[in-house]
Write a protein that holds these residues in place. Structure first.
Motif, PDB file in Angstrom:
ATOM      1  N   THR A   1       0.828  -1.204   0.000  1.00 26.67           N
ATOM      2  CA  THR A   1       0.000   0.000   0.000  1.00 26.67           C
ATOM      3  C   THR A   1       0.864   1.256   0.000  1.00 26.67           C
ATOM      4  O   THR A   1       0.659   2.175  -0.815  1.00 26.67           O
ATOM      5  N   LEU A   2       1.813   1.325   0.917  1.00 27.90           N
ATOM      6  CA  LEU A   2       2.663   2.513   1.035  1.00 27.90           C
ATOM      7  C   LEU A   2       3.470   2.748  -0.236  1.00 27.90           C
ATOM      8  O   LEU A   2       3.602   3.882  -0.718  1.00 27.90           O
ATOM      9  N   GLU A   3       4.026   1.681  -0.792  1.00 28.84           N
ATOM     10  CA  GLU A   3       4.855   1.834  -1.987  1.00 28.84           C
ATOM     11  C   GLU A   3       4.012   2.142  -3.227  1.00 28.84           C
ATOM     12  O   GLU A   3       4.467   2.853  -4.123  1.00 28.84           O
TER      13      GLU A   3
ATOM     14  N   PHE B   1       2.681   9.055  -6.343  1.00 29.81           N
ATOM     15  CA  PHE B   1       2.879  10.489  -6.069  1.00 29.81           C
ATOM     16  C   PHE B   1       4.362  10.872  -5.973  1.00 29.81           C
ATOM     17  O   PHE B   1       4.721  11.822  -5.279  1.00 29.81           O
ATOM     18  N   HIS B   2       5.205  10.081  -6.655  1.00 32.86           N
ATOM     19  CA  HIS B   2       6.630  10.422  -6.812  1.00 32.86           C
ATOM     20  C   HIS B   2       7.333  10.634  -5.475  1.00 32.86           C
ATOM     21  O   HIS B   2       8.048  11.620  -5.260  1.00 32.86           O
TER      22      HIS B   2
ATOM     23  N   TRP C   1      12.765   1.802  -3.929  1.00 36.61           N
ATOM     24  CA  TRP C   1      11.922   2.022  -2.755  1.00 36.61           C
ATOM     25  C   TRP C   1      11.611   3.498  -2.560  1.00 36.61           C
ATOM     26  O   TRP C   1      12.490   4.348  -2.671  1.00 36.61           O
ATOM     27  N   GLN C   2      10.348   3.785  -2.229  1.00 40.62           N
ATOM     28  CA  GLN C   2       9.865   5.158  -2.113  1.00 40.62           C
ATOM     29  C   GLN C   2       9.588   5.588  -0.675  1.00 40.62           C
ATOM     30  O   GLN C   2       9.801   6.743  -0.326  1.00 40.62           O
ATOM     31  N   VAL C   3       9.101   4.684   0.152  1.00 38.78           N
ATOM     32  CA  VAL C   3       8.543   5.091   1.449  1.00 38.78           C
ATOM     33  C   VAL C   3       9.084   4.274   2.622  1.00 38.78           C
ATOM     34  O   VAL C   3       9.474   4.828   3.650  1.00 38.78           O
TER      35      VAL C   3
END
Length: 353
Positions: free
Chosen positions: A269-271, A277-278, A298-300
Motif C-alpha cells: 500500500t505505502l509503496e 505520487f513520486h 523504494w519510495q517510502v
C-alpha cells in the motif's frame, strides 16, 4: 533506479522441511520468535517478538493493516439434489453480488441455487448463480433477512491457507487485534504477533501508530508459474490510506523518523501510493497490482516486520528487493536450521537498514 538483476523463479527457492510449517498459533501472540536482519550487512540476531520494542525508535511510525478477514467459506446444499456445495467468497462486486469459487463448479450453472443454514427448507441465506467466469469462478447473488455481515458471521468459516491442515479453535487468532474493516480473504499475518499491551508500550515509547487498509485476496497464495519472473502477473487488491494517516506519516518523515511497515500488505500500500505520487504520501484509495522484486526503487518504507514466506513466492521476492537475494536466503537458511516456525502462524522477521 537500480538496474534490475535478471533473476529467475528458481533463484528464490529454498529447502523447507514440512514440519516447520506452523499449523496452530502460539497461545501468546508476542512470544513468537523474531529474526532481526540487517538488510545492508546480512547480519542477523535471534530474538522474540516482544523484543521488537528495542528496534523501534521515538519518532518512528509503525504502520498496520486494519483489514479484517471475512469468514468467507460457506457450506450449502443444492435444493434440487440435496448435494453439498462449498462457496468461497473472493470479493464483493456490487450490492449482494459476489465473485466466488464454487465446488463442484460443474454443478453450478447460471440460474442454479444454493441454500445455507441448518434447515434447507427454511434457509438463513440463498445464493443464485448469475454469471460464469472464464477461470471457473462464478458471480453469485445472495438473498437473506437482516444484515449480510451478520449472516456471514453466523454461517461462514475462516478460509485458512491451503498449507494449514489443523482446525482453528479460536477464529480470532486468524485476525489481528486491530482488525476492523471487513474485506480480506486471508489475514495480513505479520500483524498476528501484536498484542494490545505491546502496542501500548510502543506508543508510550513515542512511536506513532498509523493504520491503513488493504484487503488481502486469495491471489496472495497463487504460485508463480513463469520461470522468468518478469512474466508474472500480480493479482489486484483494494487499498485505502486516510487523510489523517497520510498527515501523520508525512510529519514523521519530515522529522527524520522511519516508516516501519507491519507486513507485506502495508508495504504494498505505502509503496503503491509513494510510486503514484513520486515519493510523497497522500490520502488515496484504489486497486494495486504492484510487483516489488529485486531492482525495485523504494519510495517510502524504511524497515518492516514480516513472516517467513513460501519458496519461490512473490513475497520472498519483495523482501529480497529490500535485503538483496543472498542476504534473505542466508537468513532463511539459518531460520530453517534453527527450527523457526514458518508461514501464517509462524515466527516473524524485523528487517532494517
Amino acid at each position: 533506479m537500480t538496474e534490475a538483476p535478471h533473476y529467475q523463479l528458481s533463484d528464490f527457492d529454498y529447502d523447507l522441511p514440512e514440519e516447520l510449517i506452523a499449523q496452530t498459533p502460539l497461545k501468546d501472540r508476542s512470544s513468537s520468535r523474531l529474526l532481526v536482519l540487517n538488510a545492508l550487512t546480512g547480519a542477523y540476531e535471534d530474538k522474540h517478538f516482544y523484543d521488537i520494542i528495542d528496534y523501534l525508535n521515538p519518532g518512528d511510525a509503525l504502520v498496520m493493516n486494519n483489514s479484517r478477514v471475512l469468514p468467507a467459506r460457506l457450506h450449502g446444499i443444492r435444493p434440487t439434489t440435496g448435494g453439498h456445495a462449498e462457496v468461497l467468497l473472493l470479493r464483493q462486486d456490487h450490492d449482494d453480488v459476489w465473485e466466488v469459487l464454487v465446488k463442484p463448479a460443474k454443478k453450478s450453472p447460471v440460474g442454479s441455487t444454493i441454500v445455507f443454514g441448518d434447515d434447507p427448507e427454511n434457509p438463513v441465506m440463498t445464493g443464485t448463480i448469475v454469471k460464469e467466469l472464464e477461470h471457473g469462478g462464478r458471480y453469485i447473488e445472495f438473498s437473506y433477512q437482516g444484515i449480510f455481515m451478520e449472516r456471514l458471521e453466523e454461517l461462514g468459516e475462516m478460509p485458512l491457507p491451503p498449507y494449514i491442515k489443523e482446525k482453528l479453535d479460536d477464529q480470532e487468532r486468524y485476525q489481528t487485534v486491530y482488525s476492523k474493516v471487513d474485506g480480506s480473504a486471508a489475514a495480513p499475518t505479520a500483524g498476528l504477533h501484536w498484542t494490545p499491551e505491546l502496542l501500548q508500550k510502543v506508543a508510550d515509547k513515542g512511536v506513532e501508530l498509523v493504520e491503513l487498509t488493504l484487503h488481502v485476496g486469495l491471489g496472495t497464495f497463487r504460485p508463480v508459474d513463469e520461470e522468468n519472473i518478469e512474466d508474472h502477473k500480480m493479482h489486484s487488491e483494494f487499498y485505502q490510506l486516510s487523510e489523517e494517516a497520510a498527515e501523520k506519516l508525512n510529519k514523521v518523515r519530515a522529522n527524520g523518523g522511519r516508516v516501519v511497515a507491519t507486513g507485506t500488505t502495508s508495504i504494498r500500500t505505502l509503496e503503491t501510493i509513494g510510486t503514484k505520487f513520486h515519493g510523497d504520501l497522500k490520502a488515496d484509495s484504489g486497486w494495486t497490482d504492484i510487483f516489488i522484486k529485486p531492482g525495485y526503487d523504494w519510495q517510502v518504507v524504511d524497515a518492516f516486520i514480516t513472516n517467513f514466506h513460501l519458496p519461490k513466492s512473490t513475497l520472498v521476492m519483495l523482501v529480497a528487493a529490500f535485503t538483496g537475494r543472498d542476504n534473505i536466503l542466508n537468513a532463511y537458511k539459518h531460520a530453517v536450521a534453527d527450527k523457526y516456525r514458518f508461514f501464517s502462524f509462524g515466527d516473524a522477521m524485523f528487517v532494517h537498514k
